[in-house]
Scaffold this active site. Sequence first.
Site, PDB file in Angstrom:
ATOM      1  N   HIS A  84       0.841  -1.206   0.000  1.00 40.70           N
ATOM      2  CA  HIS A  84       0.000   0.000   0.000  1.00 40.70           C
ATOM      3  C   HIS A  84       0.869   1.247   0.000  1.00 40.70           C
ATOM      4  N   ASP A 113       7.677  22.855 -25.038  1.00 40.38           N
ATOM      5  CA  ASP A 113       7.550  21.496 -24.505  1.00 40.38           C
ATOM      6  C   ASP A 113       8.533  21.379 -23.359  1.00 40.38           C
ATOM      7  N   TRP A 149       7.306  -0.264   4.172  1.00 34.97           N
ATOM      8  CA  TRP A 149       7.872   0.441   3.017  1.00 34.97           C
ATOM      9  C   TRP A 149       9.279   0.929   3.336  1.00 34.97           C
ATOM     10  N   SER A 176      13.559   6.647 -13.088  1.00 35.14           N
ATOM     11  CA  SER A 176      12.465   7.420 -13.670  1.00 35.14           C
ATOM     12  C   SER A 176      12.343   8.785 -12.997  1.00 35.14           C
ATOM     13  N   SER A 177      12.381   8.796 -11.670  1.00 36.12           N
ATOM     14  CA  SER A 177      12.242  10.069 -10.954  1.00 36.12           C
ATOM     15  C   SER A 177      13.400  10.993 -11.246  1.00 36.12           C
ATOM     16  N   HIS A 260      13.161  11.234   4.457  1.00 36.33           N
ATOM     17  CA  HIS A 260      12.565  12.487   4.891  1.00 36.33           C
ATOM     18  C   HIS A 260      12.415  13.488   3.765  1.00 36.33           C
ATOM     19  N   GLU A 262      11.981  12.771   0.877  1.00 37.86           N
ATOM     20  CA  GLU A 262      10.894  12.172   0.097  1.00 37.86           C
ATOM     21  C   GLU A 262       9.526  12.688   0.541  1.00 37.86           C
ATOM     22  N   TYR A 264       8.826  15.484   1.781  1.00 37.83           N
ATOM     23  CA  TYR A 264       8.636  16.851   1.302  1.00 37.83           C
ATOM     24  C   TYR A 264       8.498  16.897  -0.200  1.00 37.83           C
ATOM     25  N   SER A 275      -1.003  27.440  -3.680  1.00 42.41           N
ATOM     26  CA  SER A 275      -0.638  28.843  -3.865  1.00 42.41           C
ATOM     27  C   SER A 275      -1.112  29.385  -5.211  1.00 42.41           C
ATOM     28  N   HIS A 309      14.835  12.008  12.932  1.00 45.85           N
ATOM     29  CA  HIS A 309      13.653  12.084  13.807  1.00 45.85           C
ATOM     30  C   HIS A 309      12.743  10.867  13.621  1.00 45.85           C
ATOM     31  N   HIS A 310      13.030  10.062  12.597  1.00 48.61           N
ATOM     32  CA  HIS A 310      12.291   8.810  12.462  1.00 48.61           C
ATOM     33  C   HIS A 310      12.922   7.701  13.298  1.00 48.61           C
ATOM     34  N   THR A 335       7.207  26.524   7.393  1.00 48.81           N
ATOM     35  CA  THR A 335       5.884  26.005   7.039  1.00 48.81           C
ATOM     36  C   THR A 335       4.808  26.927   7.583  1.00 48.81           C
ATOM     37  N   LYS A 338       4.231  29.804   5.388  1.00 46.45           N
ATOM     38  CA  LYS A 338       3.387  29.501   4.233  1.00 46.45           C
ATOM     39  C   LYS A 338       1.912  29.520   4.616  1.00 46.45           C
ATOM     40  N   ARG A 457       1.502   0.450  15.334  1.00 45.26           N
ATOM     41  CA  ARG A 457       1.130   0.335  13.929  1.00 45.26           C
ATOM     42  C   ARG A 457       1.593  -1.008  13.393  1.00 45.26           C
TER      43      ARG A 457
HETATM   44  C1  HEA Z   1       0.705   8.987  -0.310  1.00 46.86           C
HETATM   45  C2  HEA Z   1       0.610   8.072   0.463  1.00 46.86           C
HETATM   46  C3  HEA Z   1      -0.583   7.408   1.075  1.00 46.86           C
HETATM   47  C4  HEA Z   1      -1.937   7.480   0.784  1.00 46.86           C
HETATM   48  C5  HEA Z   1      -2.616   8.285  -0.274  1.00 46.86           C
HETATM   49  C6  HEA Z   1      -2.588   6.610   1.723  1.00 46.86           C
HETATM   50  C7  HEA Z   1      -3.975   6.404   1.754  1.00 46.86           C
HETATM   51  C8  HEA Z   1      -4.626   5.657   2.729  1.00 46.86           C
HETATM   52  N1  HEA Z   1      -4.033   4.978   3.769  1.00 46.86           N
HETATM   53 FE1  HEA Z   1      -2.025   4.720   4.029  1.00 46.86          FE
HETATM   54  N2  HEA Z   1      -0.043   4.525   4.355  1.00 46.86           N
HETATM   55  C9  HEA Z   1       0.957   5.222   3.720  1.00 46.86           C
HETATM   56  C10 HEA Z   1       0.796   6.165   2.727  1.00 46.86           C
HETATM   57  C11 HEA Z   1      -0.437   6.501   2.169  1.00 46.86           C
HETATM   58  N3  HEA Z   1      -1.661   6.038   2.563  1.00 46.86           N
HETATM   59  C12 HEA Z   1       2.237   4.858   4.253  1.00 46.86           C
HETATM   60  C13 HEA Z   1       3.597   5.427   3.817  1.00 46.86           C
HETATM   61  C14 HEA Z   1       2.001   3.894   5.242  1.00 46.86           C
HETATM   62  C15 HEA Z   1       3.022   3.180   6.122  1.00 46.86           C
HETATM   63  C16 HEA Z   1       3.264   1.812   5.633  1.00 46.86           C
HETATM   64  C17 HEA Z   1       4.190   1.047   6.512  1.00 46.86           C
HETATM   65  O1  HEA Z   1       3.891   0.894   7.701  1.00 46.86           O
HETATM   66  O2  HEA Z   1       5.223   0.586   6.006  1.00 46.86           O
HETATM   67  C18 HEA Z   1       0.554   3.720   5.284  1.00 46.86           C
HETATM   68  C19 HEA Z   1      -0.101   2.872   6.176  1.00 46.86           C
HETATM   69  C20 HEA Z   1      -1.469   2.887   6.393  1.00 46.86           C
HETATM   70  C21 HEA Z   1      -2.102   2.260   7.499  1.00 46.86           C
HETATM   71  C22 HEA Z   1      -1.403   1.539   8.634  1.00 46.86           C
HETATM   72  C23 HEA Z   1      -1.259   0.116   8.352  1.00 46.86           C
HETATM   73  C24 HEA Z   1      -0.498  -0.567   9.420  1.00 46.86           C
HETATM   74  O3  HEA Z   1       0.276   0.062  10.131  1.00 46.86           O
HETATM   75  O4  HEA Z   1      -0.681  -1.787   9.536  1.00 46.86           O
HETATM   76  C25 HEA Z   1      -3.456   2.479   7.364  1.00 46.86           C
HETATM   77  C26 HEA Z   1      -4.484   1.996   8.304  1.00 46.86           C
HETATM   78  O5  HEA Z   1      -5.537   2.454   8.372  1.00 46.86           O
HETATM   79  C27 HEA Z   1      -3.639   3.253   6.170  1.00 46.86           C
HETATM   80  C28 HEA Z   1      -4.860   3.689   5.672  1.00 46.86           C
HETATM   81  C29 HEA Z   1      -5.013   4.437   4.510  1.00 46.86           C
HETATM   82  C30 HEA Z   1      -6.311   4.757   3.938  1.00 46.86           C
HETATM   83  C31 HEA Z   1      -7.634   4.324   4.471  1.00 46.86           C
HETATM   84  C32 HEA Z   1      -6.052   5.521   2.814  1.00 46.86           C
HETATM   85  C33 HEA Z   1      -7.102   6.081   1.880  1.00 46.86           C
HETATM   86  O6  HEA Z   1      -6.871   7.436   1.664  1.00 46.86           O
HETATM   87  C34 HEA Z   1      -7.116   5.321   0.572  1.00 46.86           C
HETATM   88  C35 HEA Z   1      -8.351   5.667  -0.234  1.00 46.86           C
HETATM   89  C36 HEA Z   1      -8.355   5.099  -1.608  1.00 46.86           C
HETATM   90  C37 HEA Z   1      -9.051   4.020  -2.020  1.00 46.86           C
HETATM   91  C38 HEA Z   1      -9.870   3.196  -1.095  1.00 46.86           C
HETATM   92  C39 HEA Z   1      -8.978   3.548  -3.436  1.00 46.86           C
HETATM   93  C40 HEA Z   1     -10.031   4.091  -4.354  1.00 46.86           C
HETATM   94  C41 HEA Z   1     -11.387   3.515  -4.248  1.00 46.86           C
HETATM   95  C42 HEA Z   1     -11.789   2.329  -4.737  1.00 46.86           C
HETATM   96  C43 HEA Z   1     -10.879   1.340  -5.337  1.00 46.86           C
HETATM   97  C44 HEA Z   1     -13.206   1.992  -4.691  1.00 46.86           C
HETATM   98  C45 HEA Z   1     -13.530   0.746  -3.930  1.00 46.86           C
HETATM   99  C46 HEA Z   1     -13.484   1.024  -2.482  1.00 46.86           C
HETATM  100  C47 HEA Z   1     -13.963   0.232  -1.534  1.00 46.86           C
HETATM  101  C48 HEA Z   1     -14.426  -1.167  -1.777  1.00 46.86           C
HETATM  102  C49 HEA Z   1     -14.105   0.733  -0.126  1.00 46.86           C
HETATM  103  N4  HEA Z   1      -2.419   3.469   5.592  1.00 46.86           N
HETATM  104  C1  HEA Z   2       3.800  14.945   3.082  1.00 45.63           C
HETATM  105  C2  HEA Z   2       4.405  14.340   3.977  1.00 45.63           C
HETATM  106  C3  HEA Z   2       4.850  14.822   5.312  1.00 45.63           C
HETATM  107  C4  HEA Z   2       4.994  16.092   5.812  1.00 45.63           C
HETATM  108  C5  HEA Z   2       4.751  17.407   5.122  1.00 45.63           C
HETATM  109  C6  HEA Z   2       5.475  15.937   7.159  1.00 45.63           C
HETATM  110  C7  HEA Z   2       5.748  17.008   7.984  1.00 45.63           C
HETATM  111  C8  HEA Z   2       6.343  16.901   9.237  1.00 45.63           C
HETATM  112  N1  HEA Z   2       6.638  15.737   9.892  1.00 45.63           N
HETATM  113 FE1  HEA Z   2       6.195  13.852   9.235  1.00 45.63          FE
HETATM  114  N2  HEA Z   2       6.030  11.990   8.488  1.00 45.63           N
HETATM  115  C9  HEA Z   2       5.600  11.656   7.239  1.00 45.63           C
HETATM  116  C10 HEA Z   2       5.190  12.520   6.251  1.00 45.63           C
HETATM  117  C11 HEA Z   2       5.225  13.911   6.378  1.00 45.63           C
HETATM  118  N3  HEA Z   2       5.582  14.626   7.480  1.00 45.63           N
HETATM  119  C12 HEA Z   2       5.577  10.234   7.065  1.00 45.63           C
HETATM  120  C13 HEA Z   2       5.158   9.481   5.810  1.00 45.63           C
HETATM  121  C14 HEA Z   2       6.028   9.695   8.266  1.00 45.63           C
HETATM  122  C15 HEA Z   2       6.155   8.231   8.685  1.00 45.63           C
HETATM  123  C16 HEA Z   2       7.042   7.396   7.909  1.00 45.63           C
HETATM  124  C17 HEA Z   2       7.024   5.984   8.426  1.00 45.63           C
HETATM  125  O1  HEA Z   2       7.551   5.752   9.525  1.00 45.63           O
HETATM  126  O2  HEA Z   2       6.469   5.116   7.730  1.00 45.63           O
HETATM  127  C18 HEA Z   2       6.326  10.833   9.121  1.00 45.63           C
HETATM  128  C19 HEA Z   2       6.839  10.701  10.410  1.00 45.63           C
HETATM  129  C20 HEA Z   2       7.294  11.763  11.156  1.00 45.63           C
HETATM  130  C21 HEA Z   2       8.087  11.616  12.339  1.00 45.63           C
HETATM  131  C22 HEA Z   2       8.566  10.301  12.948  1.00 45.63           C
HETATM  132  C23 HEA Z   2       7.593   9.778  13.899  1.00 45.63           C
HETATM  133  C24 HEA Z   2       7.950   8.455  14.408  1.00 45.63           C
HETATM  134  O3  HEA Z   2       8.038   7.492  13.624  1.00 45.63           O
HETATM  135  O4  HEA Z   2       8.175   8.360  15.619  1.00 45.63           O
HETATM  136  C25 HEA Z   2       8.326  12.896  12.819  1.00 45.63           C
HETATM  137  C26 HEA Z   2       9.116  13.210  14.031  1.00 45.63           C
HETATM  138  O5  HEA Z   2       9.632  14.222  14.204  1.00 45.63           O
HETATM  139  C27 HEA Z   2       7.696  13.816  11.888  1.00 45.63           C
HETATM  140  C28 HEA Z   2       7.732  15.193  12.005  1.00 45.63           C
HETATM  141  C29 HEA Z   2       7.235  16.075  11.049  1.00 45.63           C
HETATM  142  C30 HEA Z   2       7.325  17.522  11.180  1.00 45.63           C
HETATM  143  C31 HEA Z   2       7.894  18.288  12.326  1.00 45.63           C
HETATM  144  C32 HEA Z   2       6.769  18.031  10.027  1.00 45.63           C
HETATM  145  C33 HEA Z   2       6.665  19.494   9.670  1.00 45.63           C
HETATM  146  O6  HEA Z   2       7.040  19.705   8.341  1.00 45.63           O
HETATM  147  C34 HEA Z   2       5.296  20.046   9.896  1.00 45.63           C
HETATM  148  C35 HEA Z   2       5.309  21.564   9.890  1.00 45.63           C
HETATM  149  C36 HEA Z   2       3.944  22.181   9.910  1.00 45.63           C
HETATM  150  C37 HEA Z   2       3.342  22.770  10.964  1.00 45.63           C
HETATM  151  C38 HEA Z   2       3.973  22.796  12.301  1.00 45.63           C
HETATM  152  C39 HEA Z   2       1.962  23.348  10.824  1.00 45.63           C
HETATM  153  C40 HEA Z   2       1.884  24.769  10.324  1.00 45.63           C
HETATM  154  C41 HEA Z   2       2.642  25.760  11.117  1.00 45.63           C
HETATM  155  C42 HEA Z   2       2.105  26.825  11.752  1.00 45.63           C
HETATM  156  C43 HEA Z   2       0.669  27.123  11.699  1.00 45.63           C
HETATM  157  C44 HEA Z   2       3.036  27.764  12.438  1.00 45.63           C
HETATM  158  C45 HEA Z   2       3.089  27.757  13.890  1.00 45.63           C
HETATM  159  C46 HEA Z   2       3.277  26.428  14.504  1.00 45.63           C
HETATM  160  C47 HEA Z   2       4.042  26.180  15.590  1.00 45.63           C
HETATM  161  C48 HEA Z   2       5.053  27.104  16.145  1.00 45.63           C
HETATM  162  C49 HEA Z   2       3.814  24.889  16.331  1.00 45.63           C
HETATM  163  N4  HEA Z   2       7.078  13.101  10.896  1.00 45.63           N
HETATM  164 CU   LIG Z   3      10.521  12.957   8.457  1.00 47.14          CU
END
Ligand code: HEA
Ligand code: HEA
Ligand SMILES: [Cu+2]
Lengths: 532, 385, 288
Positions: A84, A113, A149, A176-177, A260, A262, A264, A275, A309-310, A335, A338, A457
């Site tokens: 997933h 283009d 993942w 590709s990326s 990380h 990634e 962003y 924007s 931080h992960h 952030t 923004k 999780r």
């Molecule tokens: C961009 C990234 C992205 C997106 C878009 C999503 C989308 C969703 N994610 Fe995902 N998710 C991750 C990135 C993302 N996730 C990552 C990185 C992890 C961590 C994996 C790991 O632990 O290694 C994770 C893990 C994760 C977990 C934790 C699993 C676990 O720890 O065991 C869960 C649990 O609820 C979850 C839920 C969902 C749901 C409900 C959506 C929904 O938004 C999805 C909605 C879309 C659809 C459902 C498809 C379209 C609709 C149909 C096909 C129609 C038919 C529908 C039905 C029959 C209901 N995700």
């Molecule tokens: C689009 C993707 C995205 C984005 C934008 C962010 C944004 C941020 N993430 Fe997140 N993060 C993930 C995707 C993302 N993360 C994913 C996929 C994981 C899990 C991966 C995995 O384990 O599978 C993860 C996990 C993750 C962890 C690890 C948790 C753990 O495993 O224990 C942490 C810890 O520091 C973290 C921190 C942050 C912080 C500080 C930001 C900051 O950028 C957020 C900044 C924004 C704000 C704070 C809000 C707006 C600000 C204001 C309104 C101003 C004033 C606010 C204050 C002064 C408080 N993230």
């Molecule tokens: Cu991070």
Amino acid sequence: MGSEYEATADQHHADDHGHNGAPSGIKRWLFSTNHKDIGTMYLVFSLLMFFIGGMMIMIVRAELFQPGLQFVDPAFFNQMTTMHALVMVFGAVMPAFVGLANWMIPLMVGAPDMALPRMNNWSFWLLPVGFSFLLGTLFMPGGAPAAGWTMYPPLVMQTGDAFPYMVFAVHILGASSIMGAINIIVTIMNMRAPQMTLLKMPLFVWTWFITAFLLLAAMPVFAGAVTMLLFDQFFGAHFFNAAGGGDPVMFQHIFWFFGHPEVYIMILPAFGIVSEIIPTFARKPLFGYNSMVFATASIAFLSFIVWAHHMFTVGMPLAGELFFMFSTMLIAVPTGIKVCNWIATMWRGSMTFETPMLFSLAFVFLFTIGGFSGLMLAITPVDFQYHDTYFVVAHFHYVLVPGSVFAIMAAVYYWLPKWTGHMVDEKLGKIHFWLSAIFVNITFFPQHFLGLAGMPRRIPDYSTQFADFNMMSSIGAFGFGLSQLLFVYIVYQAVKGGEKADRQVWDNPIGLEWTVPSPAPHHTFETAPEVR
Amino acid sequence: MTGSSGFRLVGKITTLLTLMIIAPTAFADMVFNLRRGITDTSQAVYELHMLILWVCVVIAIFVFGTMIVSIILHRRSRGAEPASFSHSPKAELIWTIIPVIILVWMAIPAAKTLVVMEDFRDSEMTIKITGYQWKWHYAYLGTEVDFFSTLARSSNIARQVNSGIDPFSVENYLLEVDNPLVVPVDTKIRLLVTANDVIHSWWVPSFAIKKDAVPGFINEMWFKANETGTYRGQCAELCGRGHGFMPIVVDVMSKDDYTAWIDARTAGQNVAMVESTSDAGPEILAAAEELSGEELYNISCSACHQANGQGLPPTFPSLVDSALVNGPVAKHIDVVVNGRPGTAMIGFSSLLSDAELAAILSYERNAWGLNSGDTVQPSDIAAAR
Amino acid sequence: MDHTDDKYYVPHGSHWPIVGSVAMFAMLGGLASYLNGGEFGGMMSLLGLAILITMMAGWFGNVIAESMAGYYNPQVDKSFRMGMMWFIFSEVMFFAAFFGALFYARQLAIPWLGGEGTKFMTNLTLWPGFEAMWPSNGPAHAGGEYESMAAAGLPAINTAILLTSSVTITIAHHALKDGNRLLLNLGVLLTVILGFTFISLQAAEYMHAYSELNLKLSTGIYGSTFFVLTGFHGMHVTVGAIFLTVIWFRVLSGHFTPQNHFAFEAASWYWHFVDVVWLCLYFFVYWL
Ligand code: HEA
Ligand code: HEA
Ligand SMILES: [Cu+2]
Ligand code: CUA
């Protein structure tokens, strides 16, 4: 030798003229060098992957609907979670952004283009190769990758036949990326219309420009990390094995140095989209353009020094924990700039709430909530409690689903009339928005509580105390998933027909893309346009 | 699924949906927040958590408040005319400086707490924890006490796919073990964590400690419980198929009780510690008695060797093709009872009873088309222990 | 030709990319199958490689033809240059991952295993008697007794060779700009020869390592980092040398003009990059 070359070249020359429309048939897509066609392919591919990745997690949510194991074996559950994430990240969100970049960047900077059109084609056509490997693993002995993942060793070494396919899929998707990123950088640096100075570029272009550098710096590192896994697995290397002097945690450092940035990569283009949209519907110029650009660049820079931080719980020395806590907290500042700028753009505007605007507003709300939980995670001592619980899952889905995915949907609603020449059905669009916005919160908000109450999780079954919120979350997930069928219908409808869109589409939007007809002709800006 | 639990399910969904809509606050028995825990550290962590949470809430009120006001007032349908301003250095400076100040102000207590958490000095006793796929091993350093701790039998039976047992009927479903870790209250205890195969993570929320167990390295953490009682946690790092099924239970005892316990344990160290099923409900007890060799195999062995005996080579060997399983009984018994040191195949002597092991071995030697005709007796197992 | 100056040349459909995708599918899919012990994997992989080479020849052939036909205006040329530059940057990051692994292992993992810092107990309970030092094959002496690779001897010669080749390619570049055909020709040829010499010596060094030093890829973290770093570098040198060989033939056919010689420059940048990586290697892997 020379004359031979000339012969082929002449052929090229010959068919270089004479068509303004698109070539027809399958060759149009297989051999395409047209940024619009390639953009379309990216977007369609991404939608397909979104559905596949979504279906996988529906299996997970069904299993988690109530305690006890009802449907799947735990091993298969882990495969679904892992796949997933890989499919959503590398198949849905990233390609969607690249598709939007392909479609819009040349239009926005006034280029004929992308700079390297043939390579552009290859960037796209590598995706099906990568995903045929990745999805093919589902049918292999031992099943698909199931180590998350994040692919941490030593667990990932227990993958069956899928192992080398997983590694090579990462290589291919990385290639590709990287090619996509190079193309975008070169297009932006070299193909802008003469008066389009850097600080006149639309923010979508700016954010993608910076994102492309993140890709360029991060993807090769990921490729390196999985290469080391491959060597450990098949050639007796000892990178991640303490007995040979390596360290499993070393993989985590390398992975997150990629991982990380990634995340962003998956949000900066979304910032760009929002924007673009908010000023249009607030009828007011974007507030703080320069600081927006500067903030994006700062986020990009900071993203390279916060990776651990992960890994707060892996047993890092205290100094490391402190450093990564402080640097991570810092990201809240740019952030926050923004977010405040978007709100200042709305302030004293004259807002209307068409579907793209609704999605953008929801983005600002819900992304910020995800940002707040991110900030909470950054606080090391408290992260010991949050880490690897559903609190983290809630955090990243808030930034990814109502963050990245909503922004992509907003972009589609915003630019679809430009692509197809037809207005989108506003009423259905609004219904889609409200269903999505409500269900996404039902899905992911309760996950905060689950995490705080102590649910880890990546578990297929849980203690009964977590039952209620999980059921809620699953109901939300099914609802959200089903709502997306409506999205497909709406897009299909707009492609087929509907009210004709004019050049401007919306009420006086800013940008070169609105100066060409709708639908945008196959070739645009063969000579550079004037820029105000 | 039985009829009654189906009913309950429908009822539950309905109530949930109604509650979700009308009164989210009505979930009286639900846990919404982090627990305070019973150590000084966990209290400090809780305070920190609440601090950041409130900071976020306050900022959210400001930010979202402004946005909502703008959405309500500055809309075209109310006749709002767009202003044309596009920047304001003063405003931008404000929303740069204020967050910085807030962040610094939050970072200070966070750093202080962290420093305390990482201070392992003056600990009064040390326990070495080793993670296995999928059990924990505890060794009390300086004593002879060491043992494995696995998921309690009651949960293990109920958690099999379609077991037919309602998890709600199992006490502490998935959060119960056969041998809990026992520690004294008011004592600074240092924990050394490592792992044997893959990375695990040892986490007890009430102590607010979580550290990864990394094979080949030792990580340290400590806690000092202020109250006696039983505290539960789970493995918090994906470690394969059984990741969801390796809970942690810690019994914090008074110092006297602890001393008595450790003495008894030292004396009885060599006695096999067959897990008790006394904590399980009658439904489960009955189920457990009737388990066949096949069912026992599926519970204890199929995690690695798979239900079809093919294993997951190269990591987990196939038993069907194993020379050992096809060969003399004695060697086969030896591997299962005593394990293969240094591999994931640990000895099962302390985890299963003679009768159970005998049943499993008999099953293995005759399943999957092997049909050796051998029957292993409990006495054979006892001899091999 | 209206392409030359005012208009950016956008090629019409090309079948090479999709051929490239098929090639990647066969090559890596085959390799994966081979690694899993599949029967036909190796064949399939080689077939894929062959297709890939065909694709590159065809694709670059197209580009060369278009270039010779004068379709490319300076802006297109600039796109190519930038593309190459950023591609090399991504390659730098690829190597950075492996250098990162080397630094991490030397500065952190090995000392920790030896009980430094907060990892005293790691050494005491898990690896008693292990002393941190570099090179190391870890506490379990993975791969057995071995000797490390000395910095003097072959590696030093190789350093000299690569440095010289960097000079020769630069001379060739200047000659190209000055229109000195002979010197250009010689410069490129010399570079190619030096490049292939480097590769042969590297192969000899590997043979020496395997047969006499018992230094292998499986010799703990030292062997792993050593062979992966030098190996990937060697692969890049090979690619660079082949690239330069092609360039040499193109020089012979008179493809480049003092103004217009992007491919030449791309090859020489690539060569310089490979050279710089080697210097880092020499310093961090062999010397320190
Ligand atoms: C961009 C990234 C992205 C997106 C878009 C999503 C989308 C969703 N994610 Fe995902 N998710 C991750 C990135 C993302 N996730 C990552 C990185 C992890 C961590 C994996 C790991 O632990 O290694 C994770 C893990 C994760 C977990 C934790 C699993 C676990 O720890 O065991 C869960 C649990 O609820 C979850 C839920 C969902 C749901 C409900 C959506 C929904 O938004 C999805 C909605 C879309 C659809 C459902 C498809 C379209 C609709 C149909 C096909 C129609 C038919 C529908 C039905 C029959 C209901 N995700
Ligand atoms: C689009 C993707 C995205 C984005 C934008 C962010 C944004 C941020 N993430 Fe997140 N993060 C993930 C995707 C993302 N993360 C994913 C996929 C994981 C899990 C991966 C995995 O384990 O599978 C993860 C996990 C993750 C962890 C690890 C948790 C753990 O495993 O224990 C942490 C810890 O520091 C973290 C921190 C942050 C912080 C500080 C930001 C900051 O950028 C957020 C900044 C924004 C704000 C704070 C809000 C707006 C600000 C204001 C309104 C101003 C004033 C606010 C204050 C002064 C408080 N993230
Ligand atoms: Cu991070
Ligand atoms: Cu052990 Cu998860």
